[in-house]
Design a protein around this motif. Structure first.
Motif, PDB file in Angstrom:
ATOM      1  N   SER A 220       8.415   9.694   0.085  1.00 55.64           N
ATOM      2  CA  SER A 220       8.449   9.813   1.538  1.00 55.64           C
ATOM      3  C   SER A 220       7.062   9.951   2.119  1.00 55.64           C
ATOM      4  O   SER A 220       6.872   9.839   3.312  1.00 55.64           O
ATOM      5  N   SER A 221       6.060  10.192   1.299  1.00 48.39           N
ATOM      6  CA  SER A 221       4.687  10.289   1.773  1.00 48.39           C
ATOM      7  C   SER A 221       3.761   9.740   0.716  1.00 48.39           C
ATOM      8  O   SER A 221       4.061   9.768  -0.469  1.00 48.39           O
ATOM      9  N   PRO A 222       2.595   9.205   1.128  1.00 54.25           N
ATOM     10  CA  PRO A 222       1.664   8.648   0.174  1.00 54.25           C
ATOM     11  C   PRO A 222       1.061   9.716  -0.716  1.00 54.25           C
ATOM     12  O   PRO A 222       1.052  10.889  -0.405  1.00 54.25           O
ATOM     13  N   SER A 223       0.517   9.261  -1.830  1.00 51.02           N
ATOM     14  CA  SER A 223       0.108  10.215  -2.845  1.00 51.02           C
ATOM     15  C   SER A 223      -1.378  10.494  -2.879  1.00 51.02           C
ATOM     16  O   SER A 223      -1.781  11.593  -3.217  1.00 51.02           O
ATOM     17  N   SER A 224      -2.215   9.506  -2.578  1.00 49.73           N
ATOM     18  CA  SER A 224      -3.642   9.728  -2.717  1.00 49.73           C
ATOM     19  C   SER A 224      -4.408   8.849  -1.767  1.00 49.73           C
ATOM     20  O   SER A 224      -3.960   7.780  -1.396  1.00 49.73           O
ATOM     21  N   PRO A 225      -5.614   9.271  -1.334  1.00 52.96           N
ATOM     22  CA  PRO A 225      -6.389   8.468  -0.419  1.00 52.96           C
ATOM     23  C   PRO A 225      -7.044   7.293  -1.114  1.00 52.96           C
ATOM     24  O   PRO A 225      -7.358   7.329  -2.288  1.00 52.96           O
ATOM     25  N   THR A 226      -7.242   6.219  -0.374  1.00 54.06           N
ATOM     26  CA  THR A 226      -7.939   5.051  -0.894  1.00 54.06           C
ATOM     27  C   THR A 226      -8.582   4.311   0.261  1.00 54.06           C
ATOM     28  O   THR A 226      -8.370   4.648   1.418  1.00 54.06           O
ATOM     29  N   THR A 227      -9.388   3.321  -0.048  1.00 54.65           N
ATOM     30  CA  THR A 227     -10.027   2.504   0.969  1.00 54.65           C
ATOM     31  C   THR A 227      -9.516   1.079   0.855  1.00 54.65           C
ATOM     32  O   THR A 227      -9.517   0.511  -0.234  1.00 54.65           O
ATOM     33  N   LEU A 228      -9.085   0.506   1.968  1.00 60.53           N
ATOM     34  CA  LEU A 228      -8.610  -0.864   1.970  1.00 60.53           C
ATOM     35  C   LEU A 228      -9.762  -1.804   2.281  1.00 60.53           C
ATOM     36  O   LEU A 228     -10.505  -1.601   3.234  1.00 60.53           O
ATOM     37  N   SER A 229      -9.899  -2.840   1.496  1.00 58.64           N
ATOM     38  CA  SER A 229     -10.896  -3.869   1.763  1.00 58.64           C
ATOM     39  C   SER A 229     -10.487  -4.670   2.995  1.00 58.64           C
ATOM     40  O   SER A 229      -9.291  -4.839   3.264  1.00 58.64           O
ATOM     41  N   PRO A 230     -11.463  -5.183   3.752  1.00 61.48           N
ATOM     42  CA  PRO A 230     -11.102  -6.075   4.866  1.00 61.48           C
ATOM     43  C   PRO A 230     -10.265  -7.262   4.410  1.00 61.48           C
ATOM     44  O   PRO A 230      -9.443  -7.772   5.170  1.00 61.48           O
ATOM     45  N   TRP A 231     -10.472  -7.692   3.168  1.00 58.37           N
ATOM     46  CA  TRP A 231      -9.714  -8.834   2.666  1.00 58.37           C
ATOM     47  C   TRP A 231      -8.229  -8.534   2.548  1.00 58.37           C
ATOM     48  O   TRP A 231      -7.403  -9.448   2.571  1.00 58.37           O
ATOM     49  N   THR A 232      -7.891  -7.261   2.420  1.00 58.34           N
ATOM     50  CA  THR A 232      -6.468  -6.911   2.385  1.00 58.34           C
ATOM     51  C   THR A 232      -5.796  -7.311   3.690  1.00 58.34           C
ATOM     52  O   THR A 232      -4.699  -7.870   3.697  1.00 58.34           O
ATOM     53  N   GLY A 233      -6.466  -7.030   4.803  1.00 57.38           N
ATOM     54  CA  GLY A 233      -5.928  -7.430   6.100  1.00 57.38           C
ATOM     55  C   GLY A 233      -5.854  -8.934   6.250  1.00 57.38           C
ATOM     56  O   GLY A 233      -4.873  -9.484   6.758  1.00 57.38           O
ATOM     57  N   TYR A 234      -6.900  -9.631   5.790  1.00 55.30           N
ATOM     58  CA  TYR A 234      -6.906 -11.088   5.899  1.00 55.30           C
ATOM     59  C   TYR A 234      -5.782 -11.711   5.070  1.00 55.30           C
ATOM     60  O   TYR A 234      -5.173 -12.715   5.469  1.00 55.30           O
ATOM     61  N   LEU A 235      -5.505 -11.108   3.919  1.00 56.92           N
ATOM     62  CA  LEU A 235      -4.426 -11.622   3.078  1.00 56.92           C
ATOM     63  C   LEU A 235      -3.059 -11.415   3.730  1.00 56.92           C
ATOM     64  O   LEU A 235      -2.136 -12.207   3.516  1.00 56.92           O
ATOM     65  N   GLN A 236      -2.922 -10.361   4.531  1.00 55.55           N
ATOM     66  CA  GLN A 236      -1.661 -10.169   5.246  1.00 55.55           C
ATOM     67  C   GLN A 236      -1.474 -11.266   6.290  1.00 55.55           C
ATOM     68  O   GLN A 236      -0.355 -11.737   6.530  1.00 55.55           O
ATOM     69  N   ILE A 237      -2.577 -11.665   6.923  1.00 59.93           N
ATOM     70  CA  ILE A 237      -2.505 -12.769   7.884  1.00 59.93           C
ATOM     71  C   ILE A 237      -2.116 -14.061   7.169  1.00 59.93           C
ATOM     72  O   ILE A 237      -1.297 -14.845   7.667  1.00 59.93           O
ATOM     73  N   LEU A 238      -2.710 -14.294   5.988  1.00 59.85           N
ATOM     74  CA  LEU A 238      -2.343 -15.474   5.202  1.00 59.85           C
ATOM     75  C   LEU A 238      -0.865 -15.444   4.835  1.00 59.85           C
ATOM     76  O   LEU A 238      -0.153 -16.456   4.966  1.00 59.85           O
TER      77      LEU A 238
END
Length: 421
Positions: free
Chosen positions: A24-42
């Protein structure tokens, strides 16, 4: 350049579907690369390629089914309008599924239904079989895919949300050129069943790529209803829902009937009629991206750009009745297609501008989708019935389209005014 994904520390969503759905909640912090967002657009582009790109080719199916099944304009248009209806109506439920953390499972089921529907359409020979396979099965799959993908991209971008969504929505333009081209090249040589099967293989390829790269960003929100009734107590949201319903009620019928208008009214041979479908979809590339760039980087609000574009589309529907030649009709289609594609792209970003809480993005976008689904379900068949009533002429249908789109733009103006109070 489009803004990159927020690179601040955010709470991670586990990569595996089972993990994301069990917590129900995330487990640990992380950093998302800008490419992660671009891949969602793709991913969104490929899935909208399969949904609205396929639907954008409906003009060819409409003409083909009328000639082979011997049914009325209105009867055949129910197949296509049912498909659009299900895209949006199912959005209320599939949008909430995104909020709850079941994104990849929902998309996988949707892609499976699309592929099953396409391949069964290839074997269908009766009206009811095509209605079930292409109208209902593919439509249900579309509905499970479209709203979650649009909502997902909206969670990755805030300042440039309209532009990001529009890059994904441009898949309707690329798909709307590829699928008619497949039909044009393969139906004369391999026949309609194998042409549709090849389209099914394209669906399969796009689905595999999209499912590999898709990744949710916002933490799952397990609680909450599928419908947020409180949203309708917000006057801007309520007026927006009414305005976009009226606008899309009359907007889509041109996509359904341009091929028939070319062949029956202008007496254009089938080959040039094919280019009409390509034109109205192809212009969607600049039509979906340039207005979104304007909304993002110049005006700063998608709704303020959507309003004049919607009104312009209504004016162009009025001018349709003066078309008397193929070249004039082609020019009209290019101009109308630009504005119509812009409206279809920006109305999603406009919903996002009225939603302040990103965790409610899925359900609020889904609610709007479900409302306009009834406009998409009834609009083209109403236009078809009016064409039949007018003995094959288009004047009554054109008046219907003009009235609904222009009235819709007026209500959108009221929504914009209310949002400032």
């Amino acid at each position: 350049m489009m803004e990159s994904v927020d690179e601040k520390k955010i709470e991670a969503i586990p990569n595996s579907e089972s993990a994301s759905e069990s917590l129900s909640s995330p487990s640990s912090p992380t950093t998302l690369s800008p490419w992660t967002g671009y891949l969602q657009i793709l991913s969104g582009h490929l899935m909208i390629f399969d949904t609205f790109g396929y639907i954008g080719s409906w003009g060819l199916f409409q003409s083909y089914y009328i000639s082979t099944l011997g049914r009325s304009q209105s009867d055949i248009s129910w197949i296509g309008s049912l498909q659009i209806f299900l895209i949006y109506f199912v959005g209320t439920f599939s949008g909430r599924v995104l909020d709850a953390g079941y994104l990849r499972t929902t998309l996988a089921v949707g892609c499976s239904l699309q592929i099953i529907g396409i391949f069964t359409t290839a074997s269908a020979t009766a009206y009811w079989q095509i209605l079930l396979s292409q109208g209902i099965c593919v439509g249900l799959g579309d509905g499970l895919i479209f709203c979650p993908m649009i909502s997902l991209i909206s969670t990755y971008y805030e300042k440039n949300r309209a532009l990001a969504v529009s890059f994904a929505a441009a898949g309707a333009a690329t798909g709307g050129m590829v699928f008619p081209s497949i039909a044009r090249q393969l139906i004369p040589t391999l026949g309609e069943p194998w042409a549709v099967r090849v389209m099914g293989f394209v669906f399969t390829f796009n689905s595999v790529i999209a499912l590999i790269v898709v990744r949710p960003k916002v933490a799952p929100r397990k609680s909450g209803a599928f419908i947020e009734w409180e949203a309708f107590k917000e006057l801007p949201y309520l007026l927006y829902a009414i305005g976009i319903f009226l606008s899309l009620w009359g907007l889509y019928f041109a996509y359904f009937y341009i091929s028939i208008f070319g062949s029956k009214i202008l007496h254009v041979p089938s080959a040039p009629s094919f280019y009409l479908i390509i034109a109205i979809n192809g212009i969607g590339l600049p039509g979906r991206i340039f207005p979104a760039y304007l909304a993002t980087h110049v005006v700063g609000n998608a709704l303020y750009v959507l309003i004049p574009l919607t009104f312009s589309a209504g004016v162009l529907l009025y001018l349709w009745k003066y078309i008397t030649s193929y070249n004039g009709f082609l020019a009209w289609i290019i101009v109308y297609g630009f504005f119509a594609n812009a409206v279809q792209s920006l109305f999603v970003g406009s919903v996002g501008s009225l939603t302040k809480d990103p965790q409610k993005m899925g359900v609020r976008v889904g609610m709007i989708f479900s409302i306009i689904s009834f406009a998409c379900l009834t609009g083209p068949p109403i236009a078809g019935a009016l064409i039949d009533l007018d003995k094959g002429n288009f004047l009554y249908a054109q008046i219907f389209g003009i009235t609904s789109v222009v009235c819709g733009s007026a209500v959108l103006v009221a929504a914009a005014i209310a949002s400032k109070r």
